[in-house]
Motif scaffolding. Structure first.
Motif, PDB file in Angstrom:
ATOM      1  N   HIS A 111       4.034  12.199 -32.709  1.00 31.04           N
ATOM      2  CA  HIS A 111       3.896  11.177 -33.731  1.00 31.04           C
ATOM      3  C   HIS A 111       5.280  10.612 -34.106  1.00 31.04           C
ATOM      4  O   HIS A 111       5.465   9.405 -34.219  1.00 31.04           O
ATOM      5  CB  HIS A 111       3.220  11.824 -34.940  1.00 31.04           C
ATOM      6  CG  HIS A 111       2.793  10.844 -35.947  1.00 31.04           C
ATOM      7  ND1 HIS A 111       1.636  10.119 -35.835  1.00 31.04           N
ATOM      8  CD2 HIS A 111       3.384  10.428 -37.097  1.00 31.04           C
ATOM      9  CE1 HIS A 111       1.535   9.318 -36.864  1.00 31.04           C
ATOM     10  NE2 HIS A 111       2.584   9.476 -37.645  1.00 31.04           N
ATOM     11  N   TRP A 112       6.222  11.508 -34.271  1.00 32.04           N
ATOM     12  CA  TRP A 112       7.598  11.125 -34.648  1.00 32.04           C
ATOM     13  C   TRP A 112       8.201  10.215 -33.565  1.00 32.04           C
ATOM     14  O   TRP A 112       8.798   9.185 -33.852  1.00 32.04           O
ATOM     15  CB  TRP A 112       8.425  12.404 -34.829  1.00 32.04           C
ATOM     16  CG  TRP A 112       9.795  12.200 -35.407  1.00 32.04           C
ATOM     17  CD1 TRP A 112      10.132  12.186 -36.729  1.00 32.04           C
ATOM     18  CD2 TRP A 112      11.016  12.003 -34.676  1.00 32.04           C
ATOM     19  NE1 TRP A 112      11.490  11.991 -36.860  1.00 32.04           N
ATOM     20  CE2 TRP A 112      12.055  11.864 -35.621  1.00 32.04           C
ATOM     21  CE3 TRP A 112      11.340  11.913 -33.320  1.00 32.04           C
ATOM     22  CZ2 TRP A 112      13.381  11.658 -35.253  1.00 32.04           C
ATOM     23  CZ3 TRP A 112      12.665  11.697 -32.957  1.00 32.04           C
ATOM     24  CH2 TRP A 112      13.664  11.571 -33.914  1.00 32.04           C
ATOM     25  N   VAL A 113       8.022  10.630 -32.307  1.00 30.70           N
ATOM     26  CA  VAL A 113       8.582   9.831 -31.204  1.00 30.70           C
ATOM     27  C   VAL A 113       7.836   8.490 -31.091  1.00 30.70           C
ATOM     28  O   VAL A 113       8.462   7.432 -30.936  1.00 30.70           O
ATOM     29  CB  VAL A 113       8.522  10.611 -29.870  1.00 30.70           C
ATOM     30  CG1 VAL A 113       8.858   9.702 -28.686  1.00 30.70           C
ATOM     31  CG2 VAL A 113       9.478  11.799 -29.905  1.00 30.70           C
ATOM     32  N   ASP A 114       6.508   8.528 -31.217  1.00 26.98           N
ATOM     33  CA  ASP A 114       5.725   7.282 -31.104  1.00 26.98           C
ATOM     34  C   ASP A 114       6.170   6.238 -32.120  1.00 26.98           C
ATOM     35  O   ASP A 114       6.248   5.053 -31.815  1.00 26.98           O
ATOM     36  CB  ASP A 114       4.230   7.565 -31.318  1.00 26.98           C
ATOM     37  CG  ASP A 114       3.597   8.189 -30.085  1.00 26.98           C
ATOM     38  OD1 ASP A 114       4.308   8.332 -29.070  1.00 26.98           O
ATOM     39  OD2 ASP A 114       2.405   8.542 -30.141  1.00 26.98           O
ATOM     40  N   ASP A 115       6.446   6.685 -33.349  1.00 24.53           N
ATOM     41  CA  ASP A 115       6.907   5.738 -34.376  1.00 24.53           C
ATOM     42  C   ASP A 115       8.156   5.010 -33.906  1.00 24.53           C
ATOM     43  O   ASP A 115       8.289   3.800 -34.055  1.00 24.53           O
ATOM     44  CB  ASP A 115       7.237   6.478 -35.685  1.00 24.53           C
ATOM     45  CG  ASP A 115       5.995   6.734 -36.500  1.00 24.53           C
ATOM     46  OD1 ASP A 115       4.918   6.228 -36.125  1.00 24.53           O
ATOM     47  OD2 ASP A 115       6.085   7.470 -37.504  1.00 24.53           O
ATOM     48  N   ALA A 136      -1.335   5.745 -24.147  1.00 30.81           N
ATOM     49  CA  ALA A 136      -1.408   6.010 -25.587  1.00 30.81           C
ATOM     50  C   ALA A 136      -0.432   5.184 -26.420  1.00 30.81           C
ATOM     51  O   ALA A 136      -0.789   4.695 -27.489  1.00 30.81           O
ATOM     52  CB  ALA A 136      -1.149   7.499 -25.842  1.00 30.81           C
ATOM     53  N   VAL A 137       0.809   5.030 -25.964  1.00 28.17           N
ATOM     54  CA  VAL A 137       1.804   4.360 -26.826  1.00 28.17           C
ATOM     55  C   VAL A 137       1.591   2.843 -26.823  1.00 28.17           C
ATOM     56  O   VAL A 137       1.504   2.211 -27.877  1.00 28.17           O
ATOM     57  CB  VAL A 137       3.247   4.702 -26.376  1.00 28.17           C
ATOM     58  CG1 VAL A 137       4.264   4.054 -27.305  1.00 28.17           C
ATOM     59  CG2 VAL A 137       3.458   6.204 -26.369  1.00 28.17           C
ATOM     60  N   PHE A 138       1.485   2.274 -25.622  1.00 25.88           N
ATOM     61  CA  PHE A 138       1.204   0.838 -25.500  1.00 25.88           C
ATOM     62  C   PHE A 138       0.011   0.622 -24.566  1.00 25.88           C
ATOM     63  O   PHE A 138       0.181   0.154 -23.434  1.00 25.88           O
ATOM     64  CB  PHE A 138       2.435   0.079 -24.983  1.00 25.88           C
ATOM     65  CG  PHE A 138       3.566   0.035 -25.953  1.00 25.88           C
ATOM     66  CD1 PHE A 138       3.451  -0.666 -27.160  1.00 25.88           C
ATOM     67  CD2 PHE A 138       4.746   0.700 -25.696  1.00 25.88           C
ATOM     68  CE1 PHE A 138       4.484  -0.685 -28.077  1.00 25.88           C
ATOM     69  CE2 PHE A 138       5.794   0.685 -26.616  1.00 25.88           C
ATOM     70  CZ  PHE A 138       5.664  -0.008 -27.799  1.00 25.88           C
ATOM     71  N   PRO A 139      -1.199   0.953 -25.043  1.00 26.07           N
ATOM     72  CA  PRO A 139      -2.368   0.803 -24.160  1.00 26.07           C
ATOM     73  C   PRO A 139      -2.618  -0.649 -23.763  1.00 26.07           C
ATOM     74  O   PRO A 139      -3.322  -0.904 -22.789  1.00 26.07           O
ATOM     75  CB  PRO A 139      -3.530   1.368 -24.992  1.00 26.07           C
ATOM     76  CG  PRO A 139      -3.040   1.419 -26.399  1.00 26.07           C
ATOM     77  CD  PRO A 139      -1.554   1.506 -26.358  1.00 26.07           C
ATOM     78  N   ASN A 140      -2.015  -1.596 -24.506  1.00 27.34           N
ATOM     79  CA  ASN A 140      -2.194  -3.005 -24.152  1.00 27.34           C
ATOM     80  C   ASN A 140      -1.019  -3.565 -23.357  1.00 27.34           C
ATOM     81  O   ASN A 140      -0.903  -4.784 -23.210  1.00 27.34           O
ATOM     82  CB  ASN A 140      -2.396  -3.861 -25.411  1.00 27.34           C
ATOM     83  CG  ASN A 140      -3.652  -3.460 -26.151  1.00 27.34           C
ATOM     84  OD1 ASN A 140      -4.651  -3.106 -25.510  1.00 27.34           O
ATOM     85  ND2 ASN A 140      -3.611  -3.477 -27.471  1.00 27.34           N
TER      86      ASN A 140
END
Ligand code: CDP
Length: 227
Positions: A111-115, A136-140
């Motif tokens: 979560h910390w890294v994703d932010d 997960a991070v940029f599914p688009n």
């Protein structure tokens, strides 16, 4: 080539050469390169130094609170800093490599890294590599690539890289580390490593950088109808 303002997400197994490829592709297209694995490695180095992970890879729950005070950032030339200190060398050691996957399996760490990754991603025109960027991070993300290569080739590349930095690893140790990381990364509960359904697969076991760049240019030309 005039490329639109897209996000290029590159995922794949350990030591498939994702970061070298991503860095070169970014330079070729005038994009920013972001190495998500470096952030997981930075958190791992921090946890080791704060003694919040033990020899058996058990993570102390106090890490969650400690992350509030962790400052990891990239310099303009892409090196990772912890506060004022450049940690680019240390995060690539075999010690950090051997503890990074357990750390990366912890949901609050992800979560910390994703932010941080989302913050960087807002500007577009980036190439980001990791394990879960396209899923997960940029599914688009407009372009997703999944990299793979034979285990032998991957182990040899990582071995050569460590030797070039003055480490003296055993080839068996390097192979063991790759296998362990791939297993943990693919089997963890949160955002496991897998190929996104819409990802292009790049097996670079027998490819050099020029061929890889020609390959991605071909994919971009085809996908975005660029002549
Ligand atoms: O360079 P290499 O492929 O060996 O690894 P890396 O990209 O530096 O990533 C190190 C570790 O961080 C991986 O083995 C994963 O455990 C974790 N990672 C992750 O879980 N998710 C990401 N997006 C990137 C890395």
């Amino acid at each position: 080539m005039n490329i639109p303002d897209i996000i290029i997400a590159i995922d794949g197994y350990s030591s498939t050469g994702k970061s070298s490829f991503a860095r070169k592709a970014a330079a070729r297209f005038g994009f920013l390169y972001l190495d998500s694995g470096a952030l997981y490695r930075g958190v791992t180095l921090f946890a080791r130094e704060e003694m919040l992970i033990n020899r058996l890879n058990k993570v102390n729950p106090a890490l969650e609170k400690a992350l509030e005070n962790l400052d990891l950032h990239f310099s303009a030339d892409g090196r990772l800093f912890m506060g004022p200190r450049c940690i680019e060398q240390e995060i690539r050691s075999l010690e950090v490599s051997s503890q990074v996957s357990p750390i990366a399996a912890v949901p609050y760490v992800r979560h910390w890294v994703d932010d941080k990754l989302h913050e960087f991603g807002r500007r577009g025109r980036i190439v980001m590599d990791g394990r879960d960027i396209g899923t997960a991070v940029f599914p688009n993300a407009e372009l997703k690539i999944f990299m793979t290569a034979s285990e032998e080739v991957r182990a040899r590349r990582r071995y050569d890289e460590l030797c070039a930095k003055g480490e003296k690893p055993l080839l068996e140790e390097v192979v063991k580390n790759l296998r362990e990381r791939d297993y943990i990364d693919s089997h963890r509960e949160t955002a496991p490593l897998r190929r996104a359904d819409d990802a292009f697969v790049l097996d670079n076991s027998e490819m050099g950088f020029d061929e890889e760049l020609a390959w991605i240019q071909g994919v971009i030309q085809g996908k975005f109808s660029i002549l």
